[in-house]
Design an enzyme around this catalytic site. Structure first.
Site, PDB file in Angstrom:
ATOM      1  NE  ARG A   1      58.346  68.964  64.825  1.00 32.94           N
ATOM      2  CZ  ARG A   1      59.264  69.583  64.047  1.00 32.94           C
ATOM      3  NH1 ARG A   1      59.850  70.690  64.466  1.00 32.94           N
ATOM      4  NH2 ARG A   1      59.608  69.070  62.890  1.00 32.94           N
TER       5      ARG A   1
ATOM      6  CG  ASN B   1      60.862  63.656  56.380  1.00 39.74           C
ATOM      7  OD1 ASN B   1      60.676  64.829  56.041  1.00 39.74           O
ATOM      8  ND2 ASN B   1      60.311  62.628  55.751  1.00 39.74           N
TER       9      ASN B   1
ATOM     10  CG  ASP C   1      59.870  61.178  60.372  1.00 40.30           C
ATOM     11  OD1 ASP C   1      59.019  61.681  59.607  1.00 40.30           O
ATOM     12  OD2 ASP C   1      60.715  60.338  59.979  1.00 40.30           O
TER      13      ASP C   1
ATOM     14  CG  HIS D   1      67.124  69.268  57.212  1.00 37.80           C
ATOM     15  ND1 HIS D   1      65.995  69.449  56.454  1.00 37.80           N
ATOM     16  CD2 HIS D   1      68.135  69.850  56.508  1.00 37.80           C
ATOM     17  CE1 HIS D   1      66.303  70.120  55.361  1.00 37.80           C
ATOM     18  NE2 HIS D   1      67.603  70.372  55.362  1.00 37.80           N
TER      19      HIS D   1
ATOM     20  CB  CYS E   1      75.157  70.240  78.673  1.00 38.08           C
ATOM     21  SG  CYS E   1      76.731  69.425  78.484  1.00 38.08           S
TER      22      CYS E   1
ATOM     23  N   PRO F   1      51.340  64.768  45.478  1.00 42.76           N
ATOM     24  CG  PRO F   1      49.902  64.287  47.258  1.00 42.76           C
ATOM     25  CD  PRO F   1      51.340  64.497  46.920  1.00 42.76           C
TER      26      PRO F   1
HETATM   27  C1  BV8 Z   1      71.611  76.740  55.203  1.00 45.59           C
HETATM   28  C2  BV8 Z   1      64.663  70.549  60.740  1.00 45.59           C
HETATM   29  C3  BV8 Z   1      73.705  77.732  54.934  1.00 45.59           C
HETATM   30  C4  BV8 Z   1      64.048  71.363  61.842  1.00 45.59           C
HETATM   31  C5  BV8 Z   1      64.451  71.917  58.717  1.00 45.59           C
HETATM   32  C6  BV8 Z   1      68.295  83.514  54.825  1.00 45.59           C
HETATM   33  C7  BV8 Z   1      69.109  83.276  55.920  1.00 45.59           C
HETATM   34  C8  BV8 Z   1      69.626  82.020  56.193  1.00 45.59           C
HETATM   35  C9  BV8 Z   1      69.345  80.964  55.355  1.00 45.59           C
HETATM   36  C10 BV8 Z   1      68.522  81.221  54.279  1.00 45.59           C
HETATM   37  C11 BV8 Z   1      67.998  82.463  53.995  1.00 45.59           C
HETATM   38  N1  BV8 Z   1      67.231  82.349  52.881  1.00 45.59           N
HETATM   39  C12 BV8 Z   1      67.232  81.076  52.450  1.00 45.59           C
HETATM   40  C13 BV8 Z   1      68.030  80.398  53.273  1.00 45.59           C
HETATM   41  C14 BV8 Z   1      68.334  79.022  53.190  1.00 45.59           C
HETATM   42  C15 BV8 Z   1      67.352  78.281  54.092  1.00 45.59           C
HETATM   43  C16 BV8 Z   1      66.091  78.025  53.294  1.00 45.59           C
HETATM   44  O1  BV8 Z   1      66.107  77.228  52.395  1.00 45.59           O
HETATM   45  N2  BV8 Z   1      65.004  78.715  53.655  1.00 45.59           N
HETATM   46  C17 BV8 Z   1      63.758  78.522  52.933  1.00 45.59           C
HETATM   47  C18 BV8 Z   1      62.579  78.738  53.888  1.00 45.59           C
HETATM   48  C19 BV8 Z   1      63.730  79.485  51.758  1.00 45.59           C
HETATM   49  N3  BV8 Z   1      68.021  77.060  54.408  1.00 45.59           N
HETATM   50  C20 BV8 Z   1      68.701  76.968  55.544  1.00 45.59           C
HETATM   51  O2  BV8 Z   1      68.730  77.816  56.419  1.00 45.59           O
HETATM   52  C21 BV8 Z   1      69.504  75.695  55.675  1.00 45.59           C
HETATM   53  N4  BV8 Z   1      70.844  76.018  56.031  1.00 45.59           N
HETATM   54  O3  BV8 Z   1      71.235  77.174  54.155  1.00 45.59           O
HETATM   55  O4  BV8 Z   1      72.870  76.949  55.703  1.00 45.59           O
HETATM   56  C22 BV8 Z   1      73.477  79.139  55.385  1.00 45.59           C
HETATM   57  C23 BV8 Z   1      73.722  79.456  56.701  1.00 45.59           C
HETATM   58  C24 BV8 Z   1      73.567  80.777  57.098  1.00 45.59           C
HETATM   59  C25 BV8 Z   1      73.137  81.748  56.181  1.00 45.59           C
HETATM   60  C26 BV8 Z   1      72.846  81.386  54.859  1.00 45.59           C
HETATM   61  C27 BV8 Z   1      73.011  80.070  54.461  1.00 45.59           C
HETATM   62  C28 BV8 Z   1      68.912  74.813  56.766  1.00 45.59           C
HETATM   63  C29 BV8 Z   1      67.556  74.311  56.329  1.00 45.59           C
HETATM   64  C30 BV8 Z   1      67.100  73.203  57.277  1.00 45.59           C
HETATM   65  C31 BV8 Z   1      66.019  73.719  58.193  1.00 45.59           C
HETATM   66  N5  BV8 Z   1      65.501  72.608  59.010  1.00 45.59           N
HETATM   67  N6  BV8 Z   1      64.024  70.870  59.472  1.00 45.59           N
HETATM   68  C32 BV8 Z   1      62.616  70.992  62.088  1.00 45.59           C
HETATM   69  O5  BV8 Z   1      62.068  70.136  61.375  1.00 45.59           O
HETATM   70  O6  BV8 Z   1      62.041  71.552  63.045  1.00 45.59           O
HETATM   71  S1  BV8 Z   1      63.621  72.298  57.315  1.00 45.59           S
HETATM   72  C33 BV8 Z   1      62.132  71.519  57.357  1.00 45.59           C
HETATM   73  O7  BV8 Z   1      61.321  72.200  56.442  1.00 45.59           O
HETATM   74  C34 BV8 Z   1      62.188  70.114  56.833  1.00 45.59           C
HETATM   75  O8  BV8 Z   1      63.341  69.443  57.230  1.00 45.59           O
HETATM   76  C35 BV8 Z   1      62.134  70.299  55.356  1.00 45.59           C
HETATM   77  O9  BV8 Z   1      63.399  70.499  54.800  1.00 45.59           O
HETATM   78  C36 BV8 Z   1      61.387  71.577  55.228  1.00 45.59           C
HETATM   79  C37 BV8 Z   1      59.963  71.263  54.873  1.00 45.59           C
HETATM   80  O10 BV8 Z   1      60.002  70.917  53.568  1.00 45.59           O
HETATM   81  P1  BV8 Z   1      59.274  69.598  53.074  1.00 45.59           P
HETATM   82  O11 BV8 Z   1      59.873  68.419  53.721  1.00 45.59           O
HETATM   83  O12 BV8 Z   1      59.272  69.688  51.613  1.00 45.59           O
HETATM   84  O13 BV8 Z   1      57.812  69.691  53.658  1.00 45.59           O
HETATM   85  P2  BV8 Z   1      56.673  70.653  53.165  1.00 45.59           P
HETATM   86  O14 BV8 Z   1      55.653  70.662  54.238  1.00 45.59           O
HETATM   87  O15 BV8 Z   1      57.274  71.934  52.684  1.00 45.59           O
HETATM   88  O16 BV8 Z   1      56.088  69.940  51.865  1.00 45.59           O
HETATM   89  C38 BV8 Z   1      55.487  68.685  51.996  1.00 45.59           C
HETATM   90  C39 BV8 Z   1      55.185  68.225  50.590  1.00 45.59           C
HETATM   91  O17 BV8 Z   1      54.643  66.922  50.675  1.00 45.59           O
HETATM   92  C40 BV8 Z   1      54.181  69.090  49.890  1.00 45.59           C
HETATM   93  O18 BV8 Z   1      54.658  69.418  48.595  1.00 45.59           O
HETATM   94  C41 BV8 Z   1      52.930  68.199  49.791  1.00 45.59           C
HETATM   95  O19 BV8 Z   1      52.232  68.401  48.575  1.00 45.59           O
HETATM   96  C42 BV8 Z   1      53.549  66.826  49.795  1.00 45.59           C
HETATM   97  N7  BV8 Z   1      52.694  65.758  50.333  1.00 45.59           N
HETATM   98  C43 BV8 Z   1      51.694  65.857  51.238  1.00 45.59           C
HETATM   99  N8  BV8 Z   1      51.180  64.619  51.469  1.00 45.59           N
HETATM  100  C44 BV8 Z   1      51.874  63.755  50.683  1.00 45.59           C
HETATM  101  C45 BV8 Z   1      52.832  64.468  49.959  1.00 45.59           C
HETATM  102  N9  BV8 Z   1      53.681  63.878  49.097  1.00 45.59           N
HETATM  103  C46 BV8 Z   1      53.564  62.548  48.921  1.00 45.59           C
HETATM  104  N10 BV8 Z   1      52.677  61.786  49.590  1.00 45.59           N
HETATM  105  C47 BV8 Z   1      51.811  62.350  50.460  1.00 45.59           C
HETATM  106  N11 BV8 Z   1      50.910  61.576  51.105  1.00 45.59           N
END
Ligand code: BV8
Length: 247
Positions: A72, A104, A106, A121, A148, A214
């Protein structure tokens, strides 16, 4: 292609002193970076990011996870910010307080000229020790993952699912959401927490919430305005309308 941007939305922005923005993978889509929800293309099509982007995934197969991030990083290094990133960098200068919060990893906002970027993130371009949690600036790529000096594996300096977000970044993001007059949610499916809470915090604090995506998301029904368009198309037009309104 001209997007219909309501006059009332422009007026809200023209009158605002404090603006907060949350971006997701969608704002980088027009730069050629697949969004998280898109099936990962090519080599990675068979892997689930929700499994790879976890501490358990790294423990299970450190080489696979390291190489997924390295692929990536290589891909992103060859891509450019798009007009959506550039428009946000220009918007930053128009407001007394403008906080750009991104999910993001990136670096495209910084490469487009945004200064104050709150990275919820982490950042793919940074690497840290998996034991000491300290960022490492240079390392020998003699094995995958590299190690490391303390002997532990190095890992990308990003927040994995199940990991806490950087405390200061989350605090700055929450403060901005709770004190802004206008909150823009751009290019995010609003499914990952706690980032997805930010627009709702802004809403309950009385801000005007604008979504640019969108597709509809779980935020759409709460937003005051939803512009169903690509951010790379609509953000430059929004900037132009704002300049015209303030001329
Ligand atoms: C946390 C970095 C406290 C890495 C990312 C069970 C156990 C543990 C945690 C959880 C659990 N259940 C829920 C959780 C919380 C969990 C969570 O939310 N899970 C989700 C799946 C339900 N969150 C976490 O774990 C967070 N930490 O809660 O800590 C904790 C700790 C322990 C236990 C409990 C709680 C950490 C979350 C961060 C993860 N890291 N990224 C990497 O990238 O490899 S997340 C990663 O995915 C991104 O950073 C981003 O946040 C996410 C993707 O989301 P989007 O950015 O929205 O992208 P996506 O593809 O989904 O959507 C794109 C959108 O763009 C679409 O809507 C599309 O229509 C639109 N689009 C497309 N083209 C365009 C456009 N818009 C405009 N213009 C265009 N041209």
């Amino acid at each position: 292609m001209a997007i219909d941007i309501p006059r009332e939305l422009i007026d809200k922005l023209a009158q605002a002193r404090r603006v907060a923005v949350l971006t997701g993978a969608g704002i980088s889509a027009e730069s050629g970076i697949p969004t998280f929800r898109d099936a990962l293309s090519g080599l990675w099509a068979n892997y689930d990011p929700l499994k790879l982007a976890t501490p358990e995934g790294f423990v299970r197969d450190p080489k696979l996870v390291w190489e997924w991030y390295a692929a990536r990083r290589t891909r992103i290094a060859s891509l450019q910010p798009n007009p959506g990133h550039a428009a946000l960098a220009a918007l930053e200068r128009r407001f007394e307080q403008f906080t750009l919060v991104t999910q993001n990893i990136d670096s495209l906002h910084q490469r487009a000229g945004s200064h104050e970027v709150v990275e919820l993130h982490g950042n793919l371009m940074r690497v840290k020790c998996s034991r000491e949690q300290v960022v490492v600036s240079s390392f020998a790529e003699d094995e995958s993952p590299p190690r490391c000096h303390c002997g532990a594996y190095l890992r990308p300096d990003v927040v994995w699912f199940g990991e806490m977000l950087p405390v200061d970044a989350l605090a700055r993001a929450e403060e901005a959401a709770e004190h802004c007059e206008v909150f823009l949610s751009i290019g995010t499916s609003a499914q990952v927490y706690p980032a997805a809470e930010l627009p709702l915090r802004a809403l309950s604090a009385g801000a005007t919430v604008i979504e640019i995506n969108p597709e509809s998301t779980s935020l759409t029904r709460h937003a005051h305005f939803s512009l169903h368009a690509a951010s790379g198309i609509v953000l430059p037009q929004l900037l132009e309308r704002l300049n015209a309104a303030s001329a």
